[in-house]
Motif scaffolding. Sequence first.
Motif, PDB file in Angstrom:
ATOM      1  N   TRP A 225      43.541 -27.997   2.062  1.00 33.78           N
ATOM      2  CA  TRP A 225      43.035 -29.523   1.790  1.00 33.78           C
ATOM      3  C   TRP A 225      41.997 -29.934   2.756  1.00 33.78           C
ATOM      4  N   ALA A 226      42.463 -29.766   4.075  1.00 33.11           N
ATOM      5  CA  ALA A 226      41.596 -30.135   5.075  1.00 33.11           C
ATOM      6  C   ALA A 226      40.086 -29.459   5.130  1.00 33.11           C
ATOM      7  N   TRP A 227      40.188 -28.245   4.844  1.00 30.14           N
ATOM      8  CA  TRP A 227      38.710 -27.432   4.741  1.00 30.14           C
ATOM      9  C   TRP A 227      38.095 -27.835   3.478  1.00 30.14           C
ATOM     10  N   ARG A 228      38.726 -28.067   2.537  1.00 29.08           N
ATOM     11  CA  ARG A 228      37.959 -28.577   1.361  1.00 29.08           C
ATOM     12  C   ARG A 228      37.519 -29.946   1.328  1.00 29.08           C
ATOM     13  N   THR A 229      37.960 -30.796   2.028  1.00 32.19           N
ATOM     14  CA  THR A 229      37.681 -32.309   2.127  1.00 32.19           C
ATOM     15  C   THR A 229      36.813 -32.678   3.324  1.00 32.19           C
ATOM     16  N   GLY A 230      36.822 -31.775   4.193  1.00 32.52           N
ATOM     17  CA  GLY A 230      35.955 -31.836   5.342  1.00 32.52           C
ATOM     18  C   GLY A 230      36.768 -32.634   6.409  1.00 32.52           C
ATOM     19  N   ALA A 231      38.112 -32.760   6.246  1.00 34.43           N
ATOM     20  CA  ALA A 231      38.820 -33.487   7.224  1.00 34.43           C
ATOM     21  C   ALA A 231      38.942 -33.017   8.586  1.00 34.43           C
ATOM     22  N   ARG A 232      38.900 -33.489   9.754  1.00 29.54           N
ATOM     23  CA  ARG A 232      39.034 -33.083  11.126  1.00 29.54           C
ATOM     24  C   ARG A 232      40.485 -32.114  11.329  1.00 29.54           C
ATOM     25  N   ALA A 233      41.473 -32.479  10.489  1.00 26.51           N
ATOM     26  CA  ALA A 233      42.566 -31.767  10.974  1.00 26.51           C
ATOM     27  C   ALA A 233      43.632 -31.836   9.719  1.00 26.51           C
ATOM     28  N   ALA A 234      44.505 -31.017   9.345  1.00 29.21           N
ATOM     29  CA  ALA A 234      45.349 -30.842   8.504  1.00 29.21           C
ATOM     30  C   ALA A 234      46.579 -31.850   8.783  1.00 29.21           C
ATOM     31  N   GLN A 235      47.500 -32.303   8.062  1.00 28.74           N
ATOM     32  CA  GLN A 235      48.514 -33.280   8.020  1.00 28.74           C
ATOM     33  C   GLN A 235      49.930 -32.656   8.271  1.00 28.74           C
ATOM     34  N   PHE A 236      49.882 -31.453   7.801  1.00 32.95           N
ATOM     35  CA  PHE A 236      51.151 -31.017   7.522  1.00 32.95           C
ATOM     36  C   PHE A 236      51.173 -29.532   7.986  1.00 32.95           C
ATOM     37  N   GLY A 237      52.279 -29.171   9.011  1.00 32.16           N
ATOM     38  CA  GLY A 237      52.539 -27.850   9.380  1.00 32.16           C
ATOM     39  C   GLY A 237      54.003 -27.252   8.518  1.00 32.16           C
ATOM     40  N   PRO A 238      54.229 -26.068   9.154  1.00 28.11           N
ATOM     41  CA  PRO A 238      55.568 -25.759   8.351  1.00 28.11           C
ATOM     42  C   PRO A 238      56.845 -26.553   8.757  1.00 28.11           C
ATOM     43  N   THR A 239      57.455 -26.473   7.602  1.00 29.03           N
ATOM     44  CA  THR A 239      58.654 -27.491   7.574  1.00 29.03           C
ATOM     45  C   THR A 239      59.802 -26.912   6.678  1.00 29.03           C
ATOM     46  N   SER A 240      60.781 -27.501   6.508  1.00 29.76           N
ATOM     47  CA  SER A 240      62.001 -27.242   5.695  1.00 29.76           C
ATOM     48  C   SER A 240      62.957 -28.335   5.284  1.00 29.76           C
ATOM     49  N   PRO A 241      63.511 -28.247   4.322  1.00 29.42           N
ATOM     50  CA  PRO A 241      64.404 -29.336   3.765  1.00 29.42           C
ATOM     51  C   PRO A 241      65.417 -29.871   5.114  1.00 29.42           C
ATOM     52  N   TYR A 242      65.473 -31.114   4.898  1.00 28.11           N
ATOM     53  CA  TYR A 242      66.549 -31.815   5.711  1.00 28.11           C
ATOM     54  C   TYR A 242      67.863 -31.333   5.474  1.00 28.11           C
ATOM     55  N   THR A 243      68.713 -30.856   6.366  1.00 24.24           N
ATOM     56  CA  THR A 243      70.175 -30.502   6.131  1.00 24.24           C
ATOM     57  C   THR A 243      71.147 -31.240   6.745  1.00 24.24           C
ATOM     58  N   ILE A 244      72.332 -30.888   6.177  1.00 25.37           N
ATOM     59  CA  ILE A 244      73.433 -31.906   6.629  1.00 25.37           C
ATOM     60  C   ILE A 244      73.602 -31.636   8.030  1.00 25.37           C
ATOM     61  N   GLU A 245      73.439 -30.630   8.528  1.00 23.08           N
ATOM     62  CA  GLU A 245      73.572 -30.321  10.059  1.00 23.08           C
ATOM     63  C   GLU A 245      72.727 -31.096  10.775  1.00 23.08           C
ATOM     64  N   GLN A 246      71.480 -31.190  10.390  1.00 23.27           N
ATOM     65  CA  GLN A 246      70.642 -32.281  11.063  1.00 23.27           C
ATOM     66  C   GLN A 246      71.166 -33.654  10.958  1.00 23.27           C
ATOM     67  N   ARG A 247      71.435 -33.843   9.804  1.00 17.35           N
ATOM     68  CA  ARG A 247      72.231 -35.215   9.624  1.00 17.35           C
ATOM     69  C   ARG A 247      73.174 -35.738  10.840  1.00 17.35           C
ATOM     70  N   TRP A 248      74.170 -34.634  10.581  1.00 22.17           N
ATOM     71  CA  TRP A 248      75.272 -34.712  11.643  1.00 22.17           C
ATOM     72  C   TRP A 248      74.741 -34.773  12.976  1.00 22.17           C
ATOM     73  N   ALA A 249      73.885 -34.007  13.721  1.00 22.16           N
ATOM     74  CA  ALA A 249      73.444 -33.797  14.677  1.00 22.16           C
ATOM     75  C   ALA A 249      72.700 -35.089  15.152  1.00 22.16           C
ATOM     76  N   ALA A 250      72.052 -35.819  14.189  1.00 19.44           N
ATOM     77  CA  ALA A 250      71.388 -37.246  14.639  1.00 19.44           C
ATOM     78  C   ALA A 250      72.322 -38.227  14.813  1.00 19.44           C
ATOM     79  N   SER A 251      73.157 -37.940  14.104  1.00 15.99           N
ATOM     80  CA  SER A 251      74.519 -39.074  14.084  1.00 15.99           C
ATOM     81  C   SER A 251      75.365 -38.982  15.311  1.00 15.99           C
ATOM     82  N   LEU A 252      75.487 -37.892  15.766  1.00 11.67           N
ATOM     83  CA  LEU A 252      76.354 -37.772  16.713  1.00 11.67           C
ATOM     84  C   LEU A 252      75.931 -38.123  18.210  1.00 11.67           C
ATOM     85  N   VAL A 253      75.762 -39.411  18.395  1.00 16.44           N
ATOM     86  CA  VAL A 253      75.069 -39.728  19.800  1.00 16.44           C
ATOM     87  C   VAL A 253      75.973 -40.691  20.606  1.00 16.44           C
TER      88      VAL A 253
END
Length: 253
Positions: A225-253
């Motif tokens: 998308w960035a190359w085709r539109t002439g944008a200086r940078a892409a907006q998204f790198g590799p990612t993955s769906p949010y997991t229950i483990e991530q939710r628990w880890a974020a809430s255990l403060v």
Amino acid sequence: MTPSDPLSLAEHPIPTLSDPDWAAIANLPIVEEGGRLHPTSLGRAGMATWPIYHALGVPGAVAECFVREPVYRGLLAASNMLPEGVGLVVLDGWRPMAVQRALFERLHTLMAERFPEYSNDRLYQKTRAFVAPPSDDPAAPSPHLTGGAVDVALCDECGLILDMGSAFDEVCSASYTDHFETHLDAEDAMLYRARRRVLFHAMASAGFVNLPSEWWHYSLGDQLWAWRTGARAAQFGPTSPYTIEQRWAASLV
């Protein structure tokens, strides 16, 4: 300018797009804007979800189509531009690395069996025209690993996918998006041309860019998308769906 009137979408030709310069695309920087993946099955009337790789039994394929929020909103916008009685079907979005690798390796093997006379470089190029090489490199990820690439089709008012002149993931010249702009000798070629025009212009009006070798593949926010539109940078790198483990880890403060 891309037409926005649903009644005129089919009247405007699909422009001939240059083949992607993948080396230049991989060198574009990614400025991650964050944002979780969202399931497209949440979409309202006019946008359906059918996770095709899961339906086809591809090992590791997920039973949902996940995309970044701007992609999700763009899909809704595109679906709202379609003529009455025509809907949008999301076939694939975010893709696990294992699925990306399996798809590329299997198609590469089939290509080698079918075309033994091809050089290794030609086999690679023919394969990557339809499946991106697997990469989870943060600087140059496979498009579907970012949540910014999506595969879509049109459906009728009953939800049945419309014939676009070639099947999703069919590795042939007819799968090139603008094929029926110049090849009108096939039966129903004018119908296929009209349907592809409708899909292309609706998606383009919503901010997406197309991969010219695949009428179904559109990107928003990734490096293509960035190359085709002439944008200086892409907006998204590799990612993955949010997991229950991530939710628990974020809430255990």
